[in-house]
Each structure stands twice: as structure tokens, then as C-alpha cells.
Design a protein around this motif. Structure first.
Motif, PDB file in Angstrom:
ATOM      1  N   ILE A  63       0.907  -1.236  -0.010  1.00  0.00           N
ATOM      2  CA  ILE A  63       0.175  -0.039  -0.013  1.00  0.00           C
ATOM      3  C   ILE A  63       0.836   1.327  -0.131  1.00  0.00           C
ATOM      4  CG2 ILE A  63      -1.790   1.120   1.080  1.00  0.00           C
ATOM      5  CD1 ILE A  63      -2.570  -1.655   2.566  1.00  0.00           C
ATOM      6  N   THR A  64       0.688   2.019  -0.880  1.00  0.00           N
ATOM      7  CA  THR A  64       1.547   3.286  -1.065  1.00  0.00           C
ATOM      8  C   THR A  64       0.982   4.408  -1.734  1.00  0.00           C
ATOM      9  OG1 THR A  64       3.799   3.874  -2.177  1.00  0.00           O
ATOM     10  CG2 THR A  64       2.242   2.217  -3.494  1.00  0.00           C
ATOM     11  N   SER A  65       1.549   5.565  -1.525  1.00  0.00           N
ATOM     12  CA  SER A  65       1.168   6.863  -2.121  1.00  0.00           C
ATOM     13  C   SER A  65       2.145   7.123  -3.207  1.00  0.00           C
ATOM     14  CB  SER A  65       1.369   7.987  -1.162  1.00  0.00           C
ATOM     15  OG  SER A  65       2.818   8.061  -0.827  1.00  0.00           O
ATOM     16  N   ASP A  66       3.021   6.088  -3.700  1.00  0.00           N
ATOM     17  CA  ASP A  66       3.914   6.320  -5.005  1.00  0.00           C
ATOM     18  C   ASP A  66       3.795   4.858  -5.758  1.00  0.00           C
ATOM     19  OD1 ASP A  66       5.696   7.010  -6.786  1.00  0.00           O
ATOM     20  OD2 ASP A  66       7.573   6.868  -5.433  1.00  0.00           O
ATOM     21  N   PRO A  67       2.500   4.749  -6.201  1.00  0.00           N
ATOM     22  CA  PRO A  67       2.287   3.579  -6.950  1.00  0.00           C
ATOM     23  C   PRO A  67       3.234   3.427  -8.217  1.00  0.00           C
ATOM     24  CG  PRO A  67       0.472   4.790  -7.445  1.00  0.00           C
ATOM     25  CD  PRO A  67       1.298   5.675  -6.317  1.00  0.00           C
ATOM     26  N   GLY A  68       3.539   4.384  -8.943  1.00  0.00           N
ATOM     27  CA  GLY A  68       4.190   4.443 -10.147  1.00  0.00           C
ATOM     28  C   GLY A  68       5.538   3.645  -9.882  1.00  0.00           C
ATOM     29  N   ASP A  69       6.281   4.513  -9.202  1.00  0.00           N
ATOM     30  CA  ASP A  69       7.665   3.697  -8.724  1.00  0.00           C
ATOM     31  C   ASP A  69       7.689   2.359  -8.218  1.00  0.00           C
ATOM     32  OD1 ASP A  69       8.765   6.178  -9.700  1.00  0.00           O
ATOM     33  OD2 ASP A  69       9.536   6.863  -7.904  1.00  0.00           O
ATOM     34  N   LEU A  70       6.750   2.047  -7.459  1.00  0.00           N
ATOM     35  CA  LEU A  70       6.856   0.837  -6.731  1.00  0.00           C
ATOM     36  C   LEU A  70       6.203  -0.312  -7.907  1.00  0.00           C
ATOM     37  CD1 LEU A  70       5.821   0.563  -2.938  1.00  0.00           C
ATOM     38  CD2 LEU A  70       7.995   1.318  -4.052  1.00  0.00           C
ATOM     39  N   ALA A  71       5.482   0.131  -8.746  1.00  0.00           N
ATOM     40  CA  ALA A  71       4.958  -0.952  -9.626  1.00  0.00           C
ATOM     41  C   ALA A  71       6.352  -1.147 -10.490  1.00  0.00           C
ATOM     42  CB  ALA A  71       3.867  -0.445 -10.405  1.00  0.00           C
ATOM     43  N   ILE A  72       7.102  -0.331 -10.920  1.00  0.00           N
ATOM     44  CA  ILE A  72       8.386  -0.672 -11.442  1.00  0.00           C
ATOM     45  C   ILE A  72       9.500  -1.371 -10.869  1.00  0.00           C
ATOM     46  CG2 ILE A  72      10.347   0.609 -12.424  1.00  0.00           C
ATOM     47  CD1 ILE A  72       8.682   3.071 -13.002  1.00  0.00           C
ATOM     48  N   LEU A  73       9.390  -1.092  -9.510  1.00  0.00           N
ATOM     49  CA  LEU A  73      10.484  -1.950  -8.685  1.00  0.00           C
ATOM     50  C   LEU A  73       9.727  -3.436  -8.362  1.00  0.00           C
ATOM     51  CD1 LEU A  73      11.331   0.967  -6.054  1.00  0.00           C
ATOM     52  CD2 LEU A  73      12.889  -0.499  -7.262  1.00  0.00           C
ATOM     53  N   ALA A  74       8.477  -3.420  -8.330  1.00  0.00           N
ATOM     54  CA  ALA A  74       7.992  -4.902  -8.217  1.00  0.00           C
ATOM     55  C   ALA A  74       8.029  -5.575  -9.478  1.00  0.00           C
ATOM     56  CB  ALA A  74       6.514  -4.826  -7.818  1.00  0.00           C
ATOM     57  N   ALA A  75       7.865  -4.972 -10.748  1.00  0.00           N
ATOM     58  CA  ALA A  75       8.215  -5.770 -11.941  1.00  0.00           C
ATOM     59  C   ALA A  75       9.716  -6.005 -11.883  1.00  0.00           C
ATOM     60  CB  ALA A  75       7.866  -4.884 -13.078  1.00  0.00           C
ATOM     61  N   ALA A  76      10.542  -5.451 -11.357  1.00  0.00           N
ATOM     62  CA  ALA A  76      11.869  -5.882 -11.331  1.00  0.00           C
ATOM     63  C   ALA A  76      12.412  -6.890 -10.628  1.00  0.00           C
ATOM     64  CB  ALA A  76      12.949  -4.684 -10.905  1.00  0.00           C
ATOM     65  N   THR A  77      11.517  -7.325  -9.565  1.00  0.00           N
ATOM     66  CA  THR A  77      11.686  -8.411  -8.871  1.00  0.00           C
ATOM     67  C   THR A  77      11.275  -9.800  -9.447  1.00  0.00           C
ATOM     68  OG1 THR A  77       9.444  -8.628  -7.748  1.00  0.00           O
ATOM     69  CG2 THR A  77      10.922  -7.242  -6.713  1.00  0.00           C
ATOM     70  N   ASN A  78      10.596  -9.717 -10.577  1.00  0.00           N
ATOM     71  CA  ASN A  78       9.833 -10.909 -11.229  1.00  0.00           C
ATOM     72  C   ASN A  78       9.130 -11.851 -10.219  1.00  0.00           C
ATOM     73  OD1 ASN A  78      11.363 -10.419 -13.665  1.00  0.00           O
ATOM     74  ND2 ASN A  78      13.287 -11.235 -12.750  1.00  0.00           N
ATOM     75  N   ARG A  79       8.299 -10.953  -9.214  1.00  0.00           N
ATOM     76  CA  ARG A  79       7.412 -11.814  -8.478  1.00  0.00           C
ATOM     77  C   ARG A  79       6.058 -10.976  -9.144  1.00  0.00           C
ATOM     78  NH1 ARG A  79      11.766 -11.225  -5.065  1.00  0.00           N
ATOM     79  NH2 ARG A  79      10.705  -9.767  -3.703  1.00  0.00           N
ATOM     80  N   ARG A  80       4.966 -11.809  -8.599  1.00  0.00           N
ATOM     81  CA  ARG A  80       3.618 -10.978  -8.625  1.00  0.00           C
ATOM     82  C   ARG A  80       3.503 -10.301  -7.240  1.00  0.00           C
ATOM     83  NH1 ARG A  80      -1.170 -11.480  -6.743  1.00  0.00           N
ATOM     84  NH2 ARG A  80      -0.684 -13.404  -6.050  1.00  0.00           N
ATOM     85  N   ILE A  81       3.851  -8.886  -7.101  1.00  0.00           N
ATOM     86  CA  ILE A  81       3.463  -8.068  -6.006  1.00  0.00           C
ATOM     87  C   ILE A  81       2.266  -7.001  -6.477  1.00  0.00           C
ATOM     88  CG2 ILE A  81       4.649  -6.575  -4.420  1.00  0.00           C
ATOM     89  CD1 ILE A  81       7.097  -7.646  -5.094  1.00  0.00           C
ATOM     90  N   ASP A  82       1.115  -7.037  -5.890  1.00  0.00           N
ATOM     91  CA  ASP A  82       0.253  -6.150  -6.070  1.00  0.00           C
ATOM     92  C   ASP A  82       0.446  -5.057  -5.378  1.00  0.00           C
ATOM     93  OD1 ASP A  82      -1.368  -8.204  -7.360  1.00  0.00           O
ATOM     94  OD2 ASP A  82      -2.026  -8.767  -5.525  1.00  0.00           O
ATOM     95  N   ILE A  83       0.297  -3.815  -6.158  1.00  0.00           N
ATOM     96  CA  ILE A  83       0.522  -2.237  -5.695  1.00  0.00           C
ATOM     97  C   ILE A  83      -0.780  -1.803  -5.489  1.00  0.00           C
ATOM     98  CG2 ILE A  83       1.591  -0.118  -6.187  1.00  0.00           C
ATOM     99  CD1 ILE A  83       3.752  -2.643  -5.924  1.00  0.00           C
ATOM    100  N   VAL A  84      -0.963  -1.157  -4.247  1.00  0.00           N
ATOM    101  CA  VAL A  84      -2.247  -0.804  -4.128  1.00  0.00           C
ATOM    102  C   VAL A  84      -2.196   0.852  -3.673  1.00  0.00           C
ATOM    103  CG1 VAL A  84      -4.253  -0.716  -2.540  1.00  0.00           C
ATOM    104  CG2 VAL A  84      -3.101  -2.957  -2.962  1.00  0.00           C
ATOM    105  N   PRO A  85      -2.659   1.517  -4.377  1.00  0.00           N
ATOM    106  CA  PRO A  85      -2.543   3.335  -4.184  1.00  0.00           C
ATOM    107  C   PRO A  85      -3.144   3.515  -2.831  1.00  0.00           C
ATOM    108  CG  PRO A  85      -3.303   2.823  -6.491  1.00  0.00           C
ATOM    109  CD  PRO A  85      -3.262   1.270  -5.636  1.00  0.00           C
ATOM    110  N   ALA A  86      -2.708   4.440  -2.194  1.00  0.00           N
ATOM    111  CA  ALA A  86      -3.164   4.797  -0.768  1.00  0.00           C
ATOM    112  C   ALA A  86      -3.790   6.183  -1.077  1.00  0.00           C
ATOM    113  CB  ALA A  86      -1.984   4.928   0.235  1.00  0.00           C
TER     114      ALA A  86
END
Length: 86
Positions: A63-86
Motif C-alpha cells: 500500500i503506497t502513495s507512490d504506486p508508479g515507482d513501486l510498480a516499476i520496482l515490483a516488476a523488477a523483482t520478477n514476482r507478482r506483487i500487488d501495488i495498492v494506491p493509498a
């Protein structure tokens, strides 16, 4: 925690309650290296965001107020991580 904690007064009371439901992980040398690798893969620079993405497991939600950057980082992990905008 460093991104949001400002001393526990006022609106921080809700955050303090929410923190009881999450794991707090120390930023040690191994996590620092994993975070640095994610920063290199993503082209981003926020070490705390990278550490959060690095410790997230497949299927976790961030859960983040910065979904754009965290989505990029999550994609770089090669895992499915759900980014939830706060």
C-alpha cells in the motif's frame, strides 16, 4: 517505517495501529544489496522503496502513495506483487 513515521502523535495513531499488523524487517547488508540490484534494474533511486519491493513475497500487497515507482520496482523483482494506491 522511515518513510511515514513522524513521532506517533495526531494522525500517526492510525499508523501505529496498522503497524501492529505488519512485519518490520531490518535493513541489513544483504537487503541493502538486493535493494541496490533492484535500483539498477529499474533505473530508480529510492532505497527505501527498493527495500520494500525486495522483501515483498509473491502475492503480497504494498500500500503506497507512490504506486508508479513501486510498480516499476515490483516488476523488477520478477514476482507478482500487488501495488495498492493509498
Amino acid at each position: 517505517m522511515a518513510q511515514v513515521w513522524r513521532g506517533g502523535a495526531g494522525r500517526q495513531a492510525r499508523l501505529a495501529g496498522a503497524l501492529q499488523a505488519v512485519d518490520i524487517v531490518p535493513l541489513d547488508a544483504a537487503l541493502g544489496r538486493r535493494s541496490g540490484v533492484l535500483l539498477a534494474r529499474s533505473g530508480l533511486t529510492d532505497a527505501i522503496d527498493a527495500a520494500l519491493a525486495a522483501i515483498a513475497d509473491h502475492g503480497d500487497q504494498i500500500i503506497t502513495s507512490d504506486p508508479g515507482d513501486l510498480a516499476i520496482l515490483a516488476a523488477a523483482t520478477n514476482r507478482r506483487i500487488d501495488i495498492v494506491p493509498a
